[in-house]
Design a protein around this motif. Structure first.
Motif, PDB file in Angstrom:
ATOM      1  N   ASP A  37      16.583  22.145   6.452  1.00  0.00           N
ATOM      2  CA  ASP A  37      17.718  22.722   5.708  1.00  0.00           C
ATOM      3  C   ASP A  37      17.258  23.773   4.885  1.00  0.00           C
ATOM      4  N   GLY A  38      16.498  24.760   4.874  1.00  0.00           N
ATOM      5  CA  GLY A  38      15.874  25.762   4.119  1.00  0.00           C
ATOM      6  C   GLY A  38      14.675  26.329   4.504  1.00  0.00           C
ATOM      7  N   THR A  39      14.183  27.058   3.550  1.00  0.00           N
ATOM      8  CA  THR A  39      12.804  27.687   3.904  1.00  0.00           C
ATOM      9  C   THR A  39      11.503  26.655   3.569  1.00  0.00           C
ATOM     10  N   ILE A  40      10.554  26.421   4.347  1.00  0.00           N
ATOM     11  CA  ILE A  40       9.524  25.634   3.940  1.00  0.00           C
ATOM     12  C   ILE A  40       8.262  26.692   4.539  1.00  0.00           C
ATOM     13  N   VAL A  41       7.060  25.957   3.904  1.00  0.00           N
ATOM     14  CA  VAL A  41       5.860  26.738   4.278  1.00  0.00           C
ATOM     15  C   VAL A  41       5.028  25.853   5.393  1.00  0.00           C
ATOM     16  N   ILE A  42       4.719  26.425   6.204  1.00  0.00           N
ATOM     17  CA  ILE A  42       3.754  25.493   7.316  1.00  0.00           C
ATOM     18  C   ILE A  42       2.325  26.091   7.040  1.00  0.00           C
ATOM     19  N   SER A  43       1.211  25.333   7.096  1.00  0.00           N
ATOM     20  CA  SER A  43      -0.105  25.625   7.080  1.00  0.00           C
ATOM     21  C   SER A  43      -0.885  25.103   8.399  1.00  0.00           C
ATOM     22  N   ILE A  44      -1.528  25.800   9.071  1.00  0.00           N
ATOM     23  CA  ILE A  44      -2.122  25.457  10.141  1.00  0.00           C
ATOM     24  C   ILE A  44      -3.420  25.696  10.094  1.00  0.00           C
ATOM     25  N   PRO A  45      -4.446  24.650  10.361  1.00  0.00           N
ATOM     26  CA  PRO A  45      -5.984  25.008  10.192  1.00  0.00           C
ATOM     27  C   PRO A  45      -6.457  26.001  11.214  1.00  0.00           C
ATOM     28  N   VAL A  46      -7.254  26.836  10.975  1.00  0.00           N
ATOM     29  CA  VAL A  46      -8.048  27.787  11.724  1.00  0.00           C
ATOM     30  C   VAL A  46      -8.894  26.875  12.634  1.00  0.00           C
ATOM     31  N   PRO A  47      -8.790  26.953  14.151  1.00  0.00           N
ATOM     32  CA  PRO A  47      -9.748  26.083  14.666  1.00  0.00           C
ATOM     33  C   PRO A  47     -11.299  26.475  14.467  1.00  0.00           C
ATOM     34  N   ASP A  48     -12.074  25.723  14.820  1.00  0.00           N
ATOM     35  CA  ASP A  48     -13.639  25.809  14.330  1.00  0.00           C
ATOM     36  C   ASP A  48     -14.229  27.020  14.885  1.00  0.00           C
ATOM     37  N   SER A  49     -13.878  27.503  16.074  1.00  0.00           N
ATOM     38  CA  SER A  49     -14.444  28.698  17.020  1.00  0.00           C
ATOM     39  C   SER A  49     -13.978  29.838  16.705  1.00  0.00           C
ATOM     40  N   TYR A  50     -12.916  30.027  15.911  1.00  0.00           N
ATOM     41  CA  TYR A  50     -12.033  31.196  15.533  1.00  0.00           C
ATOM     42  C   TYR A  50     -12.453  31.783  14.227  1.00  0.00           C
ATOM     43  N   ASP A  51     -12.284  33.033  14.158  1.00  0.00           N
ATOM     44  CA  ASP A  51     -12.580  33.895  13.080  1.00  0.00           C
ATOM     45  C   ASP A  51     -11.281  33.963  12.329  1.00  0.00           C
ATOM     46  N   GLY A  52     -10.850  33.214  11.292  1.00  0.00           N
ATOM     47  CA  GLY A  52      -9.663  33.378  10.705  1.00  0.00           C
ATOM     48  C   GLY A  52      -9.176  34.699  10.208  1.00  0.00           C
ATOM     49  N   ALA A  53     -10.105  35.531   9.818  1.00  0.00           N
ATOM     50  CA  ALA A  53      -9.604  36.809   9.481  1.00  0.00           C
ATOM     51  C   ALA A  53      -9.186  37.642  10.573  1.00  0.00           C
ATOM     52  N   GLN A  54      -9.284  37.184  11.718  1.00  0.00           N
ATOM     53  CA  GLN A  54      -8.896  37.906  13.030  1.00  0.00           C
ATOM     54  C   GLN A  54      -7.573  37.451  13.713  1.00  0.00           C
ATOM     55  N   CYS A  55      -7.335  36.153  13.119  1.00  0.00           N
ATOM     56  CA  CYS A  55      -6.253  35.359  13.863  1.00  0.00           C
ATOM     57  C   CYS A  55      -4.898  35.645  13.499  1.00  0.00           C
ATOM     58  N   LYS A  56      -3.952  35.509  14.334  1.00  0.00           N
ATOM     59  CA  LYS A  56      -2.399  35.665  13.951  1.00  0.00           C
ATOM     60  C   LYS A  56      -1.859  34.362  14.522  1.00  0.00           C
ATOM     61  N   VAL A  57      -0.687  34.278  14.016  1.00  0.00           N
ATOM     62  CA  VAL A  57       0.301  33.420  14.400  1.00  0.00           C
ATOM     63  C   VAL A  57       1.740  33.572  15.262  1.00  0.00           C
ATOM     64  N   VAL A  72       4.434  35.976  13.741  1.00  0.00           N
ATOM     65  CA  VAL A  72       5.032  35.555  12.357  1.00  0.00           C
ATOM     66  C   VAL A  72       3.951  36.124  11.501  1.00  0.00           C
ATOM     67  N   THR A  73       4.332  36.530  10.292  1.00  0.00           N
ATOM     68  CA  THR A  73       3.315  36.993   9.339  1.00  0.00           C
ATOM     69  C   THR A  73       2.811  35.815   8.419  1.00  0.00           C
ATOM     70  N   ALA A  74       1.595  35.716   8.551  1.00  0.00           N
ATOM     71  CA  ALA A  74       0.836  34.475   8.130  1.00  0.00           C
ATOM     72  C   ALA A  74      -0.511  35.127   7.409  1.00  0.00           C
ATOM     73  N   VAL A  75      -0.973  34.295   6.143  1.00  0.00           N
ATOM     74  CA  VAL A  75      -1.864  34.675   5.535  1.00  0.00           C
ATOM     75  C   VAL A  75      -3.132  33.562   5.800  1.00  0.00           C
ATOM     76  N   LEU A  76      -4.258  34.025   5.504  1.00  0.00           N
ATOM     77  CA  LEU A  76      -5.321  32.969   5.681  1.00  0.00           C
ATOM     78  C   LEU A  76      -5.566  32.625   4.205  1.00  0.00           C
ATOM     79  N   LYS A  77      -5.488  31.304   4.175  1.00  0.00           N
ATOM     80  CA  LYS A  77      -5.599  30.698   2.529  1.00  0.00           C
ATOM     81  C   LYS A  77      -6.403  29.369   2.685  1.00  0.00           C
ATOM     82  N   ASP A  78      -7.742  29.229   2.215  1.00  0.00           N
ATOM     83  CA  ASP A  78      -8.415  27.908   2.314  1.00  0.00           C
ATOM     84  C   ASP A  78      -8.458  27.502   3.556  1.00  0.00           C
ATOM     85  N   GLY A  79      -8.911  28.246   4.829  1.00  0.00           N
ATOM     86  CA  GLY A  79      -9.080  27.940   6.043  1.00  0.00           C
ATOM     87  C   GLY A  79      -7.955  27.482   7.048  1.00  0.00           C
ATOM     88  N   LYS A  80      -6.836  27.805   6.337  1.00  0.00           N
ATOM     89  CA  LYS A  80      -5.513  27.912   7.044  1.00  0.00           C
ATOM     90  C   LYS A  80      -4.728  29.006   7.099  1.00  0.00           C
TER      91      LYS A  80
END
Length: 167
Positions: free
Chosen positions: A68-88, A100-108
């Motif tokens: 019932d409002g805005t939340i923040v979801i954090s999904i871990p970057v899978p081990d074999s992926y380069d987080g800097a290249q990933c999109k959601v 979806v506009t996502a940012v990489l933060k602490d491996g998520k």
């Protein structure tokens, strides 16, 4: 109204944060999908890379609810992926995907939303080596354009002499 966090009850590392008024008395369930109709549709939509698909639910008394409002979801970057290249991508009901506009933060990969549902972490197979913000997709000299000419050294004199002598 304090912030609070929910951790996935299945242990997939997904977390949701938001205001206590939104998340109080809810549980987060994140199911990793590796097959099925939805997985196949997402595979067709994201065919130029690899992806990991999650179906995310908020549960209240074992019933699925939307926030019932805005939340923040954090999904871990899978081990074999380069987080800097990933999109959601959010997966729509028909199996199509919306970035979806996502940012990489602490491996998520972290993003704001007001919807639960299926989300895919996607990494292109061909890593883009262009500079960030360079979206012109034009071929430049020196790009791999399927030509296999030897490099031009400017030294053709020996071939001319050899040809003349052989005549």
């Amino acid at each position: 109204d304090k912030d609070m966090a929910l951790t996935d009850v299945n242990g997939n590392g997904v977390t949701v944060t938001g205001k206590e008024s939104i998340l109080n008395d809810l549980e987060l369930e994140a199911n990793l999908l590796t097959s099925g109709d939805l997985y196949d549709k997402v595979g067709a939509a994201l065919k130029d890379g690899k992806f990991t698909l999650y179906d995310l639910y908020l549960l209240k008394n074992n019933l699925e609810v939307q926030p019932d409002g805005t939340i923040v979801i954090s999904i871990p970057v899978p081990d074999s992926y380069d987080g800097a290249q990933c999109k959601v991508y959010r997966v729509n009901e028909d199996g199509s995907v919306t970035e979806v506009t996502a940012v990489l933060k602490d491996g998520k990969l972290t993003f704001e939303t007001d919807q639960m549902g299926a989300y895919a972490v996607y990494q292109p197979v061909k890593v883009d080596t262009d500079e960030p913000g360079d979206n012109d997709d034009t071929t430049k000299p020196g790009d791999n354009d399927d030509t296999t000419e030897p490099p031009k050294t400017g030294d053709n004199d020996f071939a001319v002499v050899w040809f003349t002598l052989s005549l």
